[in-house]
Design an enzyme around this catalytic site. Structure first.
Site, PDB file in Angstrom:
ATOM      1  N   HIS A  67     -10.891 -11.301  11.026  1.00  0.00           N
ATOM      2  CA  HIS A  67     -11.273 -11.968  12.274  1.00  0.00           C
ATOM      3  C   HIS A  67     -10.271 -13.037  12.687  1.00  0.00           C
ATOM      4  CE1 HIS A  67     -15.052 -10.192  10.848  1.00  0.00           C
ATOM      5  NE2 HIS A  67     -15.356 -10.094  12.123  1.00  0.00           N
ATOM      6  N   CYS A  93     -13.491  -5.023  13.518  1.00  0.00           N
ATOM      7  CA  CYS A  93     -13.327  -5.666  12.207  1.00  0.00           C
ATOM      8  C   CYS A  93     -13.564  -4.703  11.040  1.00  0.00           C
ATOM      9  CB  CYS A  93     -14.210  -6.898  12.086  1.00  0.00           C
ATOM     10  SG  CYS A  93     -15.966  -6.597  12.381  1.00  0.00           S
ATOM     11  N   ASP A 132     -10.142 -11.767   5.525  1.00  0.00           N
ATOM     12  CA  ASP A 132     -10.916 -11.756   6.763  1.00  0.00           C
ATOM     13  C   ASP A 132     -10.081 -11.191   7.913  1.00  0.00           C
ATOM     14  OD1 ASP A 132     -12.613 -12.219   8.872  1.00  0.00           O
ATOM     15  OD2 ASP A 132     -12.926 -14.340   8.452  1.00  0.00           O
TER      16      ASP A 132
END
Length: 501
Positions: A362, A138, A360
């Site tokens: 993720h 990430c 993000d």
């Protein structure tokens, strides 16, 4: 939320504890059997010499890959609410969402940012069995987004917007007016998507947009793809499956840009101990230094991305720095902040009131073959802005700035100096590197006792506001004291020491 991969480093109080993890890695693995502990596996010298993973590592990687693909392969659709009477700031631009035109401008600005997420089923990373970065990559993805934003400004027309943004038909946020006694019963109009007239300039720049995306593709040749970044990270003791900190990623990005041949007029500079040395930037950017005065290109100047690893507190973000982060995100020269919340990297691009706006990484998507001429860029753009409270921000982060030319660099220095002067951020811009301090070296990677910044009053560790003593060493105090009453103190400045490569 980030899952723990077999070789992921651990967080302790929000800070990476690499030494602890390394010591654990060096111990032989002992497994408990039904009749007591089994002997540790004897390393295979032939495998160690070639760097190939053994059968146990392969099995672990397969299990973690399967689990992470499930964990990050889906998401709950939810709309983020925005206040229509408070401005939304996105990388130096402000939007007041009190009419449909402003809502559309904000939507275009957000969706046009490049979104880089976990991917699966890409070619195996060299020296490992990984074919996905789910659960461990990430921060690398956040770093890619920061670099991609810098390249958008560097290569695309000013205020460029993705012309095919209408393909993302859903508007995944809503605008509301806060309740007040005088507005009882008031209901804000629903956010509707308005068709924006297509810009000829933006359409003409679309081939550059596609080319830029190919540079971040998950293929070994891609200069800023995961394969290249992981390969560069090996020189710093990192490998596929490890967790990367924001400072380590800053140095990896610097090396990736220096290594590639696709960019000749851009450099990346990583600040040392929250200090930008103008002399170093000039050596990187001023192409006339190696040319004769009669050379017509003697005024040539490379564009530059400046990355500043900082630490904004101890175990948690010091609330005193919230205003500082806001002021930085308001700057035109800011290209974002990579950090996140503990064990969960995010790319911060703006804020509204007391909440950060972010992209993000993720979310696990299938790999896109960017070698195909007609590949779709849709999965590289996000239509769902997300927010989180400033108080949840991890204190360890890296701030990015961009300057296209020498004039922009001087403006950047002035703007950052003003932010530093009016806030508690000990970010110094100095003319020269002091004698004895080498480029690319941090003064210390170990934390010393906390010494309080001269303007640092009423902190979490010093609620009375009494402050603490500065380092009394004349050499260090002279070295890191900035003219605007800000100091970078040996192993004790509020930003903290960054990881050293």
């Amino acid at each position: 939320m980030n899952s723990v991969s077999p070789s992921a480093v651990q967080y302790a109080g929000g800070a990476m504890q690499d030494e602890l993890v390394e010591s654990r890695r060096q111990r032989p693995l002992e497994r408990q059997g039904s009749f007591g502990p089994r002997p540790a596996r004897t390393p295979d010298p032939s495998r160690e010499a070639t760097g190939e993973p053994d059968e146990m590592d392969k099995l672990k990687a397969k299990l973690m890959t399967a689990w992470n693909n499930v964990k990050y392969g889906w998401t709950v659709k939810s709309k983020t609410s925005f206040n229509k009477i408070s401005p939304v700031t996105v990388l130096g631009h402000s939007y007041l969402l009190n009419n449909e035109d402003e809502v559309e401008r904000f939507r275009l600005a957000f969706v046009s940012r490049i979104w880089l997420t976990y991917r699966r089923e890409f070619p195996q990373l060299e020296g490992s069995t990984w074919t996905t970065d789910c659960g461990w990559g990430c921060m690398l993805r956040s770093g890619q987004m920061l670099l991609a934003q810098g390249l958008l400004i560097h290569l695309m027309p000013r205020d460029w917007a993705w012309p095919d943004v209408q393909e993302l038909t859903e508007v995944d946020f809503e605008v509301f007016r806060p309740r007040s006694p005088s507005l009882t019963g008031y209901q804000a109009p629903k956010c509707t998507q308005r068709k924006r007239p297509e810009s000829v300039r933006d359409r003409q720049a679309e081939p550059i947009h596609h080319k830029l995306l190919t540079w971040f593709g998950d293929l070994p040749p891609a200069p800023f793809g995961l394969h290249q970044l992981v390969e560069i990270g090996k020189s710093s003791g990192k490998k596929a499956g490890d967790w990367y900190g924001p400072s380590i990623v800053a140095h990896i990005l610097r090396k990736a840009v220096a290594k590639t041949s696709v960019l000749h007029n851009l450099a990346v500079y990583v600040a040392q101990d929250c200090t930008v040395y103008k002399e170093d930037v000039v050596h990187l950017c001023d192409l006339s230094l190696g040319q004769t005065p009669s050379d017509p290109c003697s005024q040539a100047w490379k564009s530059i991305i400046i990355l500043v690893p900082v630490r904004l507190g101890g175990e948690a973000l010091n609330p005193s720095y919230i205003e500082c982060v806001k002021n930085i995100l308001k700057l035109d020269c800011c290209i974002g902040i990579i950090g996140g919340k503990p064990k969960h990297s995010l790319y911060f691009v703006g804020f509204q009131d007391e909440q950060l706006l972010y992209l993000d990484p993720h979310y696990c998507q299938p790999v896109v073959d960017v070698s195909q001429v007609d590949f779709s860029p849709e999965s590289f753009h996000c239509s769902s802005p997300k927010k989180m409270p400033f108080t949840r921000m991890d204190p360890s982060c890296t701030i990015g700035f961009y300057a296209k030319n020498k004039k922009d660099f001087e403006s950047l220095c002035s703007a950052v100096s003003v932010v530093s002067f009016h806030t508690l951020l000990s970010l110094s811009i100095r003319a020269q590197r002091p004698t004895g301090i080498k480029e690319g070296r941090q003064r210390s990677t170990k934390r010393g006792p906390l010494r309080i910044h001269p303007n640092y009053c009423k902190t979490r560790s010093d609620p009375t506001g009494a402050g603490g003593a500065l380092n009394k060493s004349p050499s260090w105090n002279h070295l890191y004291t900035y003219s605007l009453t800000h100091s970078i103190i040996h192993s004790a400045n509020p930003c903290g020491p960054a990881e050293s490569l």
